[in-house]
Design an enzyme around this catalytic site. Structure first.
Site, mmCIF file in Angstrom:
data_model
loop_
_atom_site.group_PDB
_atom_site.id
_atom_site.type_symbol
_atom_site.label_atom_id
_atom_site.label_comp_id
_atom_site.label_asym_id
_atom_site.label_seq_id
_atom_site.Cartn_x
_atom_site.Cartn_y
_atom_site.Cartn_z
ATOM 1 N N GLU A 164 0.791 -1.237 0.000
ATOM 2 C CA GLU A 164 0.000 0.000 0.000
ATOM 3 C C GLU A 164 0.824 1.289 0.000
ATOM 4 O O GLU A 164 0.729 2.085 0.950
ATOM 5 C CB GLU A 164 -0.950 0.012 1.206
ATOM 6 N N GLU A 372 -5.409 -8.643 1.006
ATOM 7 C CA GLU A 372 -6.067 -8.282 2.277
ATOM 8 C C GLU A 372 -7.539 -8.030 2.028
ATOM 9 O O GLU A 372 -7.909 -7.354 1.066
ATOM 10 C CB GLU A 372 -5.498 -6.977 2.879
HETATM 11 C C1 FCB Z 1 -4.330 -1.949 5.523
HETATM 12 C C2 FCB Z 1 -2.939 -2.309 5.997
HETATM 13 C C3 FCB Z 1 -2.914 -3.336 7.088
HETATM 14 C C4 FCB Z 1 -4.058 -3.163 8.066
HETATM 15 C C5 FCB Z 1 -5.370 -3.047 7.336
HETATM 16 C C6 FCB Z 1 -6.566 -2.913 8.244
HETATM 17 O O1 FCB Z 1 -4.329 -0.627 5.063
HETATM 18 O O2 FCB Z 1 -2.167 -2.800 4.925
HETATM 19 O O3 FCB Z 1 -1.650 -3.278 7.698
HETATM 20 O O4 FCB Z 1 -3.800 -2.099 8.885
HETATM 21 O O5 FCB Z 1 -5.343 -1.948 6.483
#
Ligand code: FCB
Length: 461
Positions: A164, A372
């Site tokens: 990110e 994620e």
């Molecule tokens: C993302 C991050 C991760 C976590 C999630 C909830 O932005 O990559 O580390 O904090 O959000």
């Protein structure tokens, strides 16, 4: 029954600073998050990652939890300051040994290691020289990548260079709500470029040392205009450039998106040197996609109350920037349930995002790993709240399958997160885990969502 292709990676995800603790163990150097959390007022409740889930010591238990869950993959990050305590120079053997043991233990359980090289924990020594505002940091990351790949490259299943960069740039360098806490607003753009350059320089380094596929992870948010009015649609396009395209077009298309909404001319970025875009566009094998929620924006309506420093407001989801003369303003998304964080639960957004990436990039889009997806829920009533997480995951898995049925090539899906952990500026308040962690004792307790996901995974076998 939903099908997935052979070799599909079902997993859970974590990041080093959020779970490991043991910040002074075995020669680890300080990171920007150690410095940031030590500053009063930066993180909720004054929480730090000093102990976190103590995964550095309790990792065998965490590997056993994953084996019992039945996941075939685990996405974790390597802590750069464990490998190079000052961000440069020779490797710290004890740091490498830790990940070596972890990778072997995963292999013994048939769990594929998916390694993120950089999940925001920059060695503080590099920050002292400007961090990501300094072009040299890109070269340092490539050097660090070589050290890690020399040691783990024979056993890693997939590499992700960065996590990110949008959030790291905006929160870390743009508005200062994350480490290193700088509020440079749009002057933070060199940080974006230097991170992308770091990615591009690391790709050939990893390839030389490892046969595993290489990619990077971005967090994407489908952007919705608040109305059909041309000015709101222009605002949506501008936000899409900042969050989604700025970190993807250079990698997949070898060019920057049109930044004119930000007053930036095509040749107006002096820090982009000849040859940089070619390096950044080194072919990748996987695109890591993090998805939490969509973003709704409109054209700026006057000046919203600016926080201290005259800056802007940005949520952890990367969704809520406003003020500071930016060409958009965030508006709430109504009519959907909200997570503990207050993020709207919009499973269809995952389908919209995945099909949208395919439509935008066509043949230039490599296979996707959803690296994620998940939600936070407070601890007040674990039973009820965990039903929220089950509903969240169920809805998003359905959306994932719909996107795959519609032809999007997805090769893996990772729940964020295995464990409740240190949620950056929110400290320990936002709990994303399938497994509950009692932060006073370190005790792990699988939640209802863990048992639900376990049953779900069994269906695919
Ligand atoms: C993302 C991050 C991760 C976590 C999630 C909830 O932005 O990559 O580390 O904090 O959000």
């Amino acid at each position: 029954m939903d099908e997935v292709p052979a070799g599909f990676l079902w997993g859970t995800a974590t990041a080093a600073y959020q779970i490991e603790g043991a910040v002074a163990a075995d020669g680890r150097g300080p990171s920007i998050w150690d410095a940031f959390t030590a500053e009063p007022g930066r993180v909720k409740n004054g929480d730090t990652g000093d102990v976190a889930c103590d995964h550095y010591h309790r990792w065998p238990e965490d590997v056993a939890l994953m084996a019992d869950l039945g996941v075939g993959a685990y996405r974790f990050s390597v802590a750069w300051p464990r490998i190079q305590p000052d961000g440069r120079g020779p490797a710290n053997a004890k740091g490498l040994d830790f990940y070596d043991r972890l990778v072997d233990a995963l292999a013994e359980r048939g769990i594929a290691p998916v390694v993120t090289l950089y999940h925001w924990d920059l060695p503080q020594a590099l920050q002292d020289d400007g961090g990501w505002m300094n072009r040299d940091t890109a070269h340092r990351l490539a050097e660090y990548a070589a050290i890690v790949a020399d040691r783990l490259g024979d056993r890693v299943t997939a590499w992700l260079t960065l996590n990110e960069p949008f959030v790291h740039m905006t929160e870390g360098y743009g508005i200062g709500t994350h480490a290193p806490g700088e509020a440079l607003l749009l002057d933070a753009l060199p940080a974006a470029h230097h991170m992308l350059l770091a990615h591009g320089l690391a790709v050939p380094v990893l390839r030389e040392r490892s046969a595993a596929p290489v990619g990077l992870t971005n967090n994407y948010s489908p952007v919705w205009a608040a109305s059909g009015a041309p000015e709101d649609r222009a605002a949506a396009a501008a936000f899409d450039v900042l969050q989604n395209r700025l970190f993807t077009d250079p990698v997949l298309l070898g060019r920057l998106p049109d930044m004119s909404a930000y007053g930036v001319a095509a040749d107006g970025l002096p820090f982009v040197r000849d040859g940089d875009l070619a390096a950044i566009a080194a072919p990748i094998d996987r695109l890591g996609v993090n998805y939490y929620s969509p973003t709704r924006v409109r054209a700026p309506h006057g000046t919203p109350a600016a926080p201290e420093g005259g800056g802007s407001v940005l949520s952890e989801a990367g969704a809520h920037i406003e003020g500071a003369g930016l060409p958009f303003e965030d508006v709430p998304i109504d009519g959907h349930p909200l997570t503990g964080f207050g993020w709207p639960v919009v499973p269809d957004g995952l389908h919209e995002l995945l099909t949208g990436l395919r439509d935008a990039y066509g043949d230039a889009l490599p296979p996707i790993l959803v690296t994620e997806n998940g939600c936070s829920a407070p601890d007040d009533d674990p039973g009820r709240r965990d039903q929220d997480r089950i509903d969240y995951l169920d809805g998003h898995l359905r959306a994932l399958h719909r996107a795959m049925d519609d032809g999007v090539d997805v090769r893996g899906y990772f729940v964020w997160s295995l464990l409740d952990n240190f949620e950056w500026a929110e400290g320990y308040d936002q709990r994303f885990g399938l497994v509950h962690v009692d932060f006073a004792t370190g005790t792990r307790t699988p939640k209802a969502s863990y048992h639900w996901f376990r049953e779900r995974l069994a269906r695919y076998r």
